[in-house]
Scaffold this motif. Structure first.
Motif, PDB file in Angstrom:
ATOM      1  N   GLY B 348     -16.951  72.252  38.229  1.00  0.00           N
ATOM      2  CA  GLY B 348     -16.645  70.900  38.702  1.00  0.00           C
ATOM      3  C   GLY B 348     -17.873  70.104  39.098  1.00  0.00           C
ATOM      4  O   GLY B 348     -17.761  69.003  39.618  1.00  0.00           O
ATOM      5  N   LYS B 349     -19.064  70.662  38.868  1.00  0.00           N
ATOM      6  CA  LYS B 349     -20.288  69.927  39.226  1.00  0.00           C
ATOM      7  C   LYS B 349     -21.149  69.708  37.998  1.00  0.00           C
ATOM      8  O   LYS B 349     -21.116  70.492  37.055  1.00  0.00           O
ATOM      9  N   MET B 350     -21.940  68.632  38.056  1.00  0.00           N
ATOM     10  CA  MET B 350     -22.788  68.292  36.918  1.00  0.00           C
ATOM     11  C   MET B 350     -24.131  68.995  37.062  1.00  0.00           C
ATOM     12  O   MET B 350     -24.793  68.838  38.087  1.00  0.00           O
ATOM     13  N   GLN B 351     -24.517  69.784  36.066  1.00  0.00           N
ATOM     14  CA  GLN B 351     -25.818  70.440  36.124  1.00  0.00           C
ATOM     15  C   GLN B 351     -26.747  69.934  35.022  1.00  0.00           C
ATOM     16  O   GLN B 351     -26.330  69.814  33.872  1.00  0.00           O
ATOM     17  N   PHE B 352     -27.986  69.649  35.423  1.00  0.00           N
ATOM     18  CA  PHE B 352     -29.004  69.237  34.458  1.00  0.00           C
ATOM     19  C   PHE B 352     -29.932  70.418  34.216  1.00  0.00           C
ATOM     20  O   PHE B 352     -30.338  71.085  35.165  1.00  0.00           O
ATOM     21  N   ALA B 353     -30.203  70.738  32.972  1.00  0.00           N
ATOM     22  CA  ALA B 353     -31.069  71.872  32.661  1.00  0.00           C
ATOM     23  C   ALA B 353     -31.799  71.589  31.358  1.00  0.00           C
ATOM     24  O   ALA B 353     -31.699  70.495  30.794  1.00  0.00           O
ATOM     25  N   LYS B 354     -32.536  72.592  30.882  1.00  0.00           N
ATOM     26  CA  LYS B 354     -33.308  72.445  29.655  1.00  0.00           C
ATOM     27  C   LYS B 354     -32.397  72.316  28.429  1.00  0.00           C
ATOM     28  O   LYS B 354     -31.327  72.896  28.408  1.00  0.00           O
ATOM     29  N   GLY B 355     -32.845  71.589  27.444  1.00  0.00           N
ATOM     30  CA  GLY B 355     -32.129  71.516  26.174  1.00  0.00           C
ATOM     31  C   GLY B 355     -31.104  70.393  26.123  1.00  0.00           C
ATOM     32  O   GLY B 355     -30.926  69.642  27.068  1.00  0.00           O
ATOM     33  N   ALA B 356     -30.425  70.307  24.963  1.00  0.00           N
ATOM     34  CA  ALA B 356     -29.451  69.243  24.759  1.00  0.00           C
ATOM     35  C   ALA B 356     -28.076  69.707  25.234  1.00  0.00           C
ATOM     36  O   ALA B 356     -27.738  70.879  25.134  1.00  0.00           O
ATOM     37  N   ALA B 357     -27.289  68.773  25.775  1.00  0.00           N
ATOM     38  CA  ALA B 357     -25.946  69.121  26.211  1.00  0.00           C
ATOM     39  C   ALA B 357     -24.973  69.134  25.030  1.00  0.00           C
ATOM     40  O   ALA B 357     -24.062  69.950  24.971  1.00  0.00           O
ATOM     41  N   PHE B 358     -25.190  68.202  24.096  1.00  0.00           N
ATOM     42  CA  PHE B 358     -24.280  68.071  22.954  1.00  0.00           C
ATOM     43  C   PHE B 358     -25.064  68.158  21.654  1.00  0.00           C
ATOM     44  O   PHE B 358     -26.282  67.965  21.630  1.00  0.00           O
ATOM     45  N   LYS B 359     -24.325  68.406  20.557  1.00  0.00           N
ATOM     46  CA  LYS B 359     -24.946  68.399  19.241  1.00  0.00           C
ATOM     47  C   LYS B 359     -24.616  67.079  18.567  1.00  0.00           C
ATOM     48  O   LYS B 359     -23.505  66.902  18.083  1.00  0.00           O
ATOM     49  N   GLY B 360     -25.573  66.151  18.548  1.00  0.00           N
ATOM     50  CA  GLY B 360     -25.361  64.889  17.834  1.00  0.00           C
ATOM     51  C   GLY B 360     -25.012  63.735  18.744  1.00  0.00           C
ATOM     52  O   GLY B 360     -25.042  63.837  19.962  1.00  0.00           O
ATOM     53  N   LYS B 361     -24.676  62.615  18.070  1.00  0.00           N
ATOM     54  CA  LYS B 361     -24.403  61.360  18.776  1.00  0.00           C
ATOM     55  C   LYS B 361     -23.088  61.458  19.559  1.00  0.00           C
ATOM     56  O   LYS B 361     -22.111  62.019  19.080  1.00  0.00           O
ATOM     57  N   ILE B 362     -23.077  60.903  20.779  1.00  0.00           N
ATOM     58  CA  ILE B 362     -21.902  61.028  21.641  1.00  0.00           C
ATOM     59  C   ILE B 362     -20.759  60.131  21.165  1.00  0.00           C
ATOM     60  O   ILE B 362     -20.935  58.934  20.944  1.00  0.00           O
ATOM     61  N   GLU B 363     -19.579  60.752  21.007  1.00  0.00           N
ATOM     62  CA  GLU B 363     -18.375  59.947  20.743  1.00  0.00           C
ATOM     63  C   GLU B 363     -17.286  60.434  21.673  1.00  0.00           C
ATOM     64  O   GLU B 363     -17.104  61.630  21.854  1.00  0.00           O
ATOM     65  N   PHE B 364     -16.577  59.491  22.302  1.00  0.00           N
ATOM     66  CA  PHE B 364     -15.556  59.876  23.264  1.00  0.00           C
ATOM     67  C   PHE B 364     -14.192  60.040  22.593  1.00  0.00           C
ATOM     68  O   PHE B 364     -13.895  59.361  21.613  1.00  0.00           O
ATOM     69  N   LEU B 365     -13.395  60.933  23.134  1.00  0.00           N
ATOM     70  CA  LEU B 365     -12.033  61.119  22.641  1.00  0.00           C
ATOM     71  C   LEU B 365     -11.157  59.970  23.105  1.00  0.00           C
ATOM     72  O   LEU B 365     -11.281  59.508  24.239  1.00  0.00           O
TER      73      LEU B 365
END
Lengths: 88, 597
Positions: B348-365
């Motif tokens: 339930g918490k947002m964590q920032f770390a090394k690397g990419a969170a997603f693969k590719g351009k963000i698109e929302f559902l």
């Protein structure tokens, strides 16, 4: 153009080239040497909160560039007059 | 008043100013159209060059790139400013002495060859179009984000404005509009930076605030103890498993090569060189390179501070926080897809770390009604696949660092509006400068000098305006239908300028005996090598685009440096074995060296 005048113009050009070589050596030193090649070593020295290599890479080299051009402009304005090639 | 109303007012006023200037300074002759009749004061020329040079990328993206690259980001800072030293000492005064209108014209006359001129025309057009496509898109993006219109409508409005003052005023109109645009963009950039510097360190100069220690207010704001701001940032980054902020991670040789390619690329870009034709004297041309760099350095030395402040703020206000506690700017920017969060570990918490969170351009559902779908903590659900190899849960685009700054600092709505106007000023001024290069290459170098040499000045001026109109239309088309390769070809523009124009202009000035055969073969070998390397790694085999496959460990972004060396060597060797240039050419070169006589 007389021979004397020709020689004078060549001397002007040589002095211009000397200025360029000296100023570009400083240009190379602050950016490529201090900001890139020796940056990690320089980072051990700290001035205020800045690691020195980081400072050169981020701000120091740009400040130096501005100063270098200002010096060049001054030197050339004097040189133009000295050899009587300045615009009237 | 809300942000949107303020934005319309400030953007509207700035546009009215640009149009007013265009009407006041419309061009009546080809001299005015191409080089503003050589009447521009060096200080104004410096401001115009600064605006011409600083594009949407410098204004919006650079601070963010630095924030995420650490010291490696300095290749942009040093690369994009160091070129002005070369310009001031090696190019500007001599090209000003030559005194004609365009770079291809110099190349054509110096190398006594129509072939060399045509190669130069093609390079100038290619480099400029590559660039301008990105600018028009930038205009569209800023419009859509701040004025809530469709991106394409934004591009059309931007085209209309540029068309008006470029076609009407030519270089003269563009120059004075760029002076106004410089003022708008620098104020817009500095105000949020100054306020944030005061908030965190109590020092109103961001350049110094970057190296200062956190003030008490700053400590409270970031809920941290006392110490130097950069030390804090380093510590936070290391705790998160990221490299220290003030260190670099790229190979030294690659940083070296990229910085060099950007420097000589800057010095070889036709829309920058052409600006030095507009000053009244040679003395003025030298000085205006200095003024230009001073005005650029004001923004470029602020950028590292903006990057560091924003990064610190970003990690401190977002990392390990629940979505509900996240600051409002985080949720505002989520709408644009430049910020996104996925709860990978389910805490339930947002964590920032090394690397990419997603693969590719963000698109929302989205559900059937087109509404965004939200997860159990209220976050927007993302359609883009999650990168499961990393622990990073937060996607944040480089571009938001500058644009979100006023909101991060809780500055009033009019500051947010001013930043929007600044971004537009940066994009429009660069677009206009590039369009002028394209239009003068077409009307002067192609029509007047190759196709129809006998046309009158009046007819040529009509052609120049038609060419400007065509160029804006093509640029607008690319803005509305952006080719997927725009991002990749930016390296192309610099590599090409570095490996083609720069060496032969320098040789043309500094070595009288450079021959046309040398120059043509030099340009071709430099371009072909650089283009082949970039095409191979960027388009044909992107999977191989890794340090172990690179020539000497140099990435495609930096390969222009090698291309430039090849060009120099080929030009030198071929010039040695071919017949020396005609006497009158050698005399012309000699005369370039003296301001008078």
């Amino acid at each position: 153009m007389t021979e004397a005048r020709k020689e004078k113009l060549q001397a002007y050009w040589r002095e211009n080239l000397t200025y360029i070589v000296i100023l570009l050596s400083i240009w190379f030193t602050v950016s490529y040497l201090c900001g890139i090649i020796f940056a990690n070593t320089l980072d051990n020295i700290k001035i205020f909160g800045f690691p020195l290599g980081f400072w050169f890479a981020n701000q120091g080299s740009e400040v130096t560039f501005v100063i270098l051009i200002a010096i060049y402009v001054r030197l050339m304005n004097v040189l133009d007059k000295k050899y009587d090639v300045h615009e009237k | 008043m809300d942000i949107l109303t303020w934005t319309w007012i400030i953007v509207g006023l700035s546009f009215a100013l640009y149009i007013g200037i265009a009407i006041w300074s419309r061009a009546k002759s080809t001299g005015e159209f191409y080089v503003a009749a050589k009447q521009v004061h060096p200080v104004f020329n410096g401001m115009a060059t600064g605006a011409d040079w600083m594009s949407a990328a410098s204004f919006i993206s650079m601070a963010g790139m630095i924030a995420f690259l650490g010291r490696d980001g300095s290749m942009y800072l040093m690369g994009w400013t160091g070129g002005y030293v070369l310009l001031a000492m090696l190019l500007a005064p001599y090209l000003r002495k030559y005194g004609k209108y365009t770079v291809p014209m110099f190349v054509g006359e110096r190398y006594y060859s129509q072939a060399a001129r045509i190669v130069a025309v093609l390079c100038a057009i290619f480099v400029s179009f590559t660039y301008v496509a990105g600018q028009m898109r930038g205009v569209g993006v800023v419009f859509s984000r701040f004025l809530e219109v469709n991106i394409n409508t934004g591009v059309l409005i931007g085209m209309g404005i540029v068309l008006f003052y470029a076609v009407l005023g030519g270089m003269k109109g563009i120059t004075y509009t760029q002076v106004a645009q410089y003022c708008v963009l620098i104020i817009a950039y500095l105000i949020p930076a100054i306020f944030i510097s005061i908030m965190l360190t109590g020092i109103p100069i961001p350049q110094i605030g970057l190296g200062a220690s956190l003030s008490e207010a700053g400590q409270r704001l970031l809920s941290t103890d006392a110490g130097f701001l950069l030390d804090k940032l380093n510590q936070i980054q290391i705790d998160l498993g990221l490299p220290a902020y003030t260190s670099g991670t790229k190979a030294t040789i690659d940083v070296f090569a990229i910085t060099f390619a950007l420097m000589v690329g800057t010095a070889g870009l036709p829309h920058i060189i052409i600006r030095f034709f507009t000053t009244p004297t040679i003395k003025g041309a030298r000085a205006s390179a200095g003024w230009a760099l001073l005005f650029i350095a004001i923004l470029y030395t602020t950028a590292p501070a903006v990057g560091a402040f924003a990064k610190l703020n970003f990690i401190k206000s977002v990392h390990n926080k629940s979505y509900e506690e996240a600051p409002s700017w985080f949720k505002n920017w989520e709408k644009t897809g430049l910020v996104a969060w996925v709860d990978k570990n389910g805490d339930g918490k947002m964590q920032f770390a090394k690397g990419a969170a997603f693969k590719g351009k963000i698109e929302f559902l989205k559900d059937e009604k087109g509404q965004v779908m939200r997860g159990q903590h209220g976050e927007r659900l993302v359609k883009t696949p999650v990168d499961s190899k990393t622990a990073n849960e937060i996607h944040v685009d480089n571009d938001i660092m500058v644009l979100a700054n006023p909101e991060i600092a809780k500055l009033p709505a009019w500051v947010v509006a001013l930043v929007a106007a600044g971004g537009l000023a940066a994009a429009l001024s660069t677009a206009a400068g590039l369009l002028l290069v394209i239009s003068s290459a077409l009307s002067h170098d192609l029509i007047k000098n190759v196709i129809a040499p006998h046309i009158s000045e009046k007819t040529e001026l009509v052609w120049a305006r038609i060419a400007a109109f065509l160029a804006v239309s093509v640029a607008g088309y690319f803005g509305i239908n952006p080719p997927g390769f725009v991002a990749q070809v930016v390296a192309f523009a610099f590599g090409l300028a570095a490996s083609s124009f720069f060496p032969i202009i320098i040789m043309g000035i500094f070595w009288k005996k450079t021959t046309k055969e040398g120059a043509i073969l030099g340009m071709l070998s430099g371009i072909i090598f650089t283009a082949a390397y970039i095409i191979y790694f960027k388009f044909m085999n992107p999977a191989l685009n890794k340090p172990e496959h690179w020539f000497l460990g140099i990435s495609p972004e930096g390969i222009g440096t090698i291309g430039m060396v090849i060009n120099f060597v080929v030009t030198f060797v071929v010039s040695k074995i071919t017949k020396e240039p005609p006497k009158e050419v050698q005399e012309m070169v000699a005369s370039l060296r003296y301001p008078r006589g």
